[in-house]
Design a protein around this motif. Structure first.
Motif, PDB file in Angstrom:
ATOM      1  N   THR A  17     -10.704   8.238 -26.769  1.00 26.67           N
ATOM      2  CA  THR A  17      -9.903   8.642 -25.562  1.00 26.67           C
ATOM      3  C   THR A  17     -10.290  10.287 -25.202  1.00 26.67           C
ATOM      4  O   THR A  17     -10.213  10.843 -24.340  1.00 26.67           O
ATOM      5  CB  THR A  17      -8.500   8.026 -24.996  1.00 26.67           C
ATOM      6  OG1 THR A  17      -8.782   6.998 -24.837  1.00 26.67           O
ATOM      7  CG2 THR A  17      -8.639   8.872 -23.871  1.00 26.67           C
ATOM      8  N   ASP A  40     -10.199   0.368 -20.893  1.00 25.67           N
ATOM      9  CA  ASP A  40      -9.465   0.819 -21.975  1.00 25.67           C
ATOM     10  C   ASP A  40      -8.126  -0.372 -21.442  1.00 25.67           C
ATOM     11  O   ASP A  40      -7.732   0.719 -20.343  1.00 25.67           O
ATOM     12  CB  ASP A  40      -8.806   1.350 -23.252  1.00 25.67           C
ATOM     13  CG  ASP A  40      -8.260   1.011 -23.676  1.00 25.67           C
ATOM     14  OD1 ASP A  40      -7.106  -0.323 -23.719  1.00 25.67           O
ATOM     15  OD2 ASP A  40      -7.645   1.802 -24.774  1.00 25.67           O
ATOM     16  N   ASN A  44      -5.418   4.966 -21.175  1.00 28.28           N
ATOM     17  CA  ASN A  44      -5.181   6.062 -21.277  1.00 28.28           C
ATOM     18  C   ASN A  44      -5.857   7.304 -21.411  1.00 28.28           C
ATOM     19  O   ASN A  44      -5.110   8.062 -20.567  1.00 28.28           O
ATOM     20  CB  ASN A  44      -4.759   6.290 -22.578  1.00 28.28           C
ATOM     21  CG  ASN A  44      -4.373   5.467 -23.583  1.00 28.28           C
ATOM     22  OD1 ASN A  44      -2.784   5.253 -22.840  1.00 28.28           O
ATOM     23  ND2 ASN A  44      -4.580   5.135 -24.944  1.00 28.28           N
ATOM     24  N   ASP A 124     -14.463   4.784 -22.019  1.00 25.31           N
ATOM     25  CA  ASP A 124     -13.566   4.681 -23.288  1.00 25.31           C
ATOM     26  C   ASP A 124     -13.784   3.958 -23.075  1.00 25.31           C
ATOM     27  O   ASP A 124     -13.319   2.794 -22.535  1.00 25.31           O
ATOM     28  CB  ASP A 124     -12.300   5.591 -22.655  1.00 25.31           C
ATOM     29  CG  ASP A 124     -11.819   5.918 -23.723  1.00 25.31           C
ATOM     30  OD1 ASP A 124     -12.214   5.876 -25.255  1.00 25.31           O
ATOM     31  OD2 ASP A 124     -10.626   6.077 -22.996  1.00 25.31           O
TER      32      ASP A 124
HETATM   33 MG   LIG Z   1      -8.008   5.306 -25.879  1.00 28.03          MG
END
Ligand SMILES: [Mg+2]
Ligand SMILES: Nc1ncnc2c1ncn2[C@@H]1O[C@H](COP(=O)(O)OP(=O)(O)O)[C@@H](O)[C@H]1O
Length: 253
Positions: A17, A40, A44, A124
């Motif tokens: 991330t 994800d 995040n 990500d």
């Molecule tokens: Mg991550």
């Protein structure tokens, strides 16, 4: 031509991330238009770039369910040139729901086909080799693998390499490894140096010359909802990510 890059490693906490956010910001700083896709369910990357929970509608989950790009899901961020498709915990259900859809490996690739006005799309990935990561890799031109410079760095690499190979053979022949990135490097630590040496011997040229140092500012930045490069452009971590963007651009020729 949009270049799509997955940031993937099924291990958690290796810097996926952090790399996605700061590489995306570095590329936007050199006038590239960038779309960050948060794949994800932990969201995040969305949090780290200052997107509130309320703003995450539609989220990536909604697009996956409709299998269609809704322009409203592409949100502007505090970084000029950088937009995001955000994620929330709903996305965890997609992992299961995708199993029963037709051509389930191609859902994200289909969605991103229409996001063709960007120079780069950075995805990500979650810390697993499930359908979300598979969808990301199928949608991508290449993959960046962050490795944390510690003892177990190479653990799990063979299953990741196998997955990439299987995807290349079965779904996406153009997929290649963009590079391996050593993160959280501590030059004063002997083990960190040994891991770096080991990784370079093992993987050779595909390991970036640029390494990312362990840097407190990098870990502080997300709680301010800012990329490290905006939080403190002069810290060692920010400088390293700017160097990485330069190395990647030079490789493109
Ligand atoms: Mg991550
Ligand atoms: N270069 C670095 N220096 C210090 N802390 C870092 C660095 N890179 C990542 N971190 C911190 O380590 C943790 C894991 O990083 P993260 O990017 O979230 O990994 P992943 O996405 O692979 O789970 C986070 O708390 C992050 O702030």
């Amino acid at each position: 031509m949009t270049k799509i890059i997955s940031i993937a490693n099924q291990k958690g906490g290796v810097g996926k991330t952090t790399t996605t956010i700061n590489l995306a910001t570095s590329l936007s700083a050199i006038n590239k238009t960038v779309l960050l896709v948060d794949a994800d369910p932990q969201g995040n990357a969305s949090t780290g770039i200052g997107i509130t929970y309320e703003e995450r509608v539609p989220s990536l989950y909604d697009l996956i369910i409709k299998r269609e790009l809704d322009e409203g899901a592409i949100k502007k961020t505090i970084v000029p040139n950088l937009s995001i498709i955000s994620a929330n915990t709903n996305l965890a259900a997609a992992e299961l729901e995708l199993t029963s859809v037709e051509k389930r490996e191609f859902v994200l690739a289909d969605i991103l086909l229409k996001a063709n006005k960007f120079d780069f799309i950075l995805i990500d990935c979650p810390p697993a080799l499930g359908l979300l990561t598979i969808n990301s890799l199928v949608a991508s031109n290449s993959v960046i693998v962050p490795l944390q410079s510690e003892f177990f760095a190479l653990e799990g690499m063979s299953s990741l390499v196998n997955t990439i190979q299987l995807i290349k053979e079965n779904f996406n022949p153009k997929l290649n490894v963009e590079g391996i990135l050593l993160t959280m490097v501590d030059k004063r630590n002997t083990l960190s140096s040994l891991v770096e040496k080991d990784v370079r011997e093992h993987f050779g040229e595909i390991v970036y010359k640029t390494t990312i140092p362990r840097n407190i500012k990098i870990s502080e930045a997300p709680s301010h909802g800012k990329p490290a490069i905006i939080y403190d452009v002069n810290c060692s971590g920010s400088m390293a990510y700017i160097g990485l963007a330069r190395e990647i651009m030079n490789k493109q020729g």
